[in-house]
Design a protein around this motif. Structure first.
Motif, PDB file in Angstrom:
ATOM      1  N   LYS A  82     -65.164  -3.464   6.851  1.00  0.00           N
ATOM      2  CA  LYS A  82     -66.250  -2.963   5.994  1.00  0.00           C
ATOM      3  C   LYS A  82     -67.613  -3.438   6.463  1.00  0.00           C
ATOM      4  O   LYS A  82     -68.573  -2.688   6.452  1.00  0.00           O
ATOM      5  CB  LYS A  82     -66.042  -3.437   4.549  1.00  0.00           C
ATOM      6  CG  LYS A  82     -65.230  -2.532   3.697  1.00  0.00           C
ATOM      7  CD  LYS A  82     -65.429  -2.973   2.242  1.00  0.00           C
ATOM      8  CE  LYS A  82     -64.174  -2.870   1.460  1.00  0.00           C
ATOM      9  NZ  LYS A  82     -64.346  -3.300   0.083  1.00  0.00           N
ATOM     10  N   GLU A  83     -67.707  -4.689   6.858  1.00  0.00           N
ATOM     11  CA  GLU A  83     -68.993  -5.263   7.254  1.00  0.00           C
ATOM     12  C   GLU A  83     -69.541  -4.597   8.521  1.00  0.00           C
ATOM     13  O   GLU A  83     -70.738  -4.321   8.616  1.00  0.00           O
ATOM     14  CB  GLU A  83     -68.869  -6.781   7.448  1.00  0.00           C
ATOM     15  CG  GLU A  83     -70.185  -7.507   7.406  1.00  0.00           C
ATOM     16  CD  GLU A  83     -71.008  -7.239   6.142  1.00  0.00           C
ATOM     17  OE1 GLU A  83     -72.238  -7.044   6.279  1.00  0.00           O
ATOM     18  OE2 GLU A  83     -70.451  -7.194   5.032  1.00  0.00           O
ATOM     19  N   SER A  84     -68.671  -4.319   9.491  1.00  0.00           N
ATOM     20  CA  SER A  84     -69.103  -3.641  10.727  1.00  0.00           C
ATOM     21  C   SER A  84     -69.621  -2.243  10.422  1.00  0.00           C
ATOM     22  O   SER A  84     -70.664  -1.829  10.929  1.00  0.00           O
ATOM     23  CB  SER A  84     -67.949  -3.551  11.727  1.00  0.00           C
ATOM     24  OG  SER A  84     -67.579  -4.823  12.174  1.00  0.00           O
ATOM     25  N   LYS A  86     -70.740  -1.129   7.530  1.00  0.00           N
ATOM     26  CA  LYS A  86     -71.981  -1.254   6.756  1.00  0.00           C
ATOM     27  C   LYS A  86     -73.162  -1.601   7.672  1.00  0.00           C
ATOM     28  O   LYS A  86     -74.242  -1.020   7.543  1.00  0.00           O
ATOM     29  CB  LYS A  86     -71.801  -2.332   5.682  1.00  0.00           C
ATOM     30  CG  LYS A  86     -72.957  -2.487   4.747  1.00  0.00           C
ATOM     31  CD  LYS A  86     -72.651  -3.538   3.690  1.00  0.00           C
ATOM     32  CE  LYS A  86     -73.865  -3.797   2.833  1.00  0.00           C
ATOM     33  NZ  LYS A  86     -73.612  -4.857   1.859  1.00  0.00           N
ATOM     34  N   THR A  87     -72.965  -2.523   8.601  1.00  0.00           N
ATOM     35  CA  THR A  87     -74.017  -2.901   9.556  1.00  0.00           C
ATOM     36  C   THR A  87     -74.462  -1.688  10.365  1.00  0.00           C
ATOM     37  O   THR A  87     -75.654  -1.444  10.542  1.00  0.00           O
ATOM     38  CB  THR A  87     -73.509  -4.012  10.500  1.00  0.00           C
ATOM     39  OG1 THR A  87     -73.199  -5.162   9.717  1.00  0.00           O
ATOM     40  CG2 THR A  87     -74.536  -4.363  11.560  1.00  0.00           C
TER      41      THR A  87
END
Length: 164
Positions: A82-84, A86-87
């Motif tokens: 998710k973080e990748s 979102k980034t």
């Protein structure tokens, strides 16, 4: 909670006409669909308020405003968490030349549609902005040579399940 009214034949006709010409007057639209102006305006407002009509836009001629290169760019990310994602999305949303971004299946994670002044500008954009997004693993550019269809008009299905 009451059920939403369905898109009927008149609603679909309004949507087809407005997609072709969003600047049409209410008087002309009412003539084309066979209703008087007041109910026509009421239907258009209902389509807007329900979110069926998202917005109205002017379609610009890219060559006349100095945007000569259009590409699709396939992007692979370093990770699929998710973080990748979102980034990546946050970074891409800050790049004006990226006019579309789609999360896709297959050998790439995203497909972008990018527009630029020329090849040199495009190359600089890729080097300075897209390649600098920390989660981008690789990219593949597909330069659009010619476009034979560029319709912004969506077919409006006659499905009974469509509701507004």
């Amino acid at each position: 909670m009451t059920a939403s009214p369905k898109l009927d034949k008149v609603d679909r006709k309004i949507l087809e006409i407005l997609q072709r010409n969003a600047k049409i007057t209410n008087a002309q639209l009412s003539k084309e669909i066979g209703l008087s102006p007041a109910p026509t305006l009421e239907r258009v407002k209902k389509l807007e308020q329900s979110g069926v009509i998202d917005s109205y836009h002017a379609k610009l001629n890219t060559s006349k405003i100095g945007l000569g290169i259009s590409t699709f760019v396939q992007i692979k990310l370093t990770g699929h968490d998710k973080e990748s994602i979102k980034t990546f999305i946050n970074a891409i949303n800050k790049i004006d030349e990226v006019i579309e971004c789609h999360h896709v299946t297959g050998s790439s994670d995203f497909i972008l549609r990018v527009i630029a002044k020329d090849i040199a500008s495009y190359q600089q954009l890729m080097l300075d902005k897209v390649n600098e997004v920390p989660v981008v693993d690789s990219l593949q550019s597909l330069v659009i040579l010619s476009t034979f269809k560029d319709s912004k008009t969506l077919p409006v299905p006659e499905d009974e399940k469509l509701k507004i």
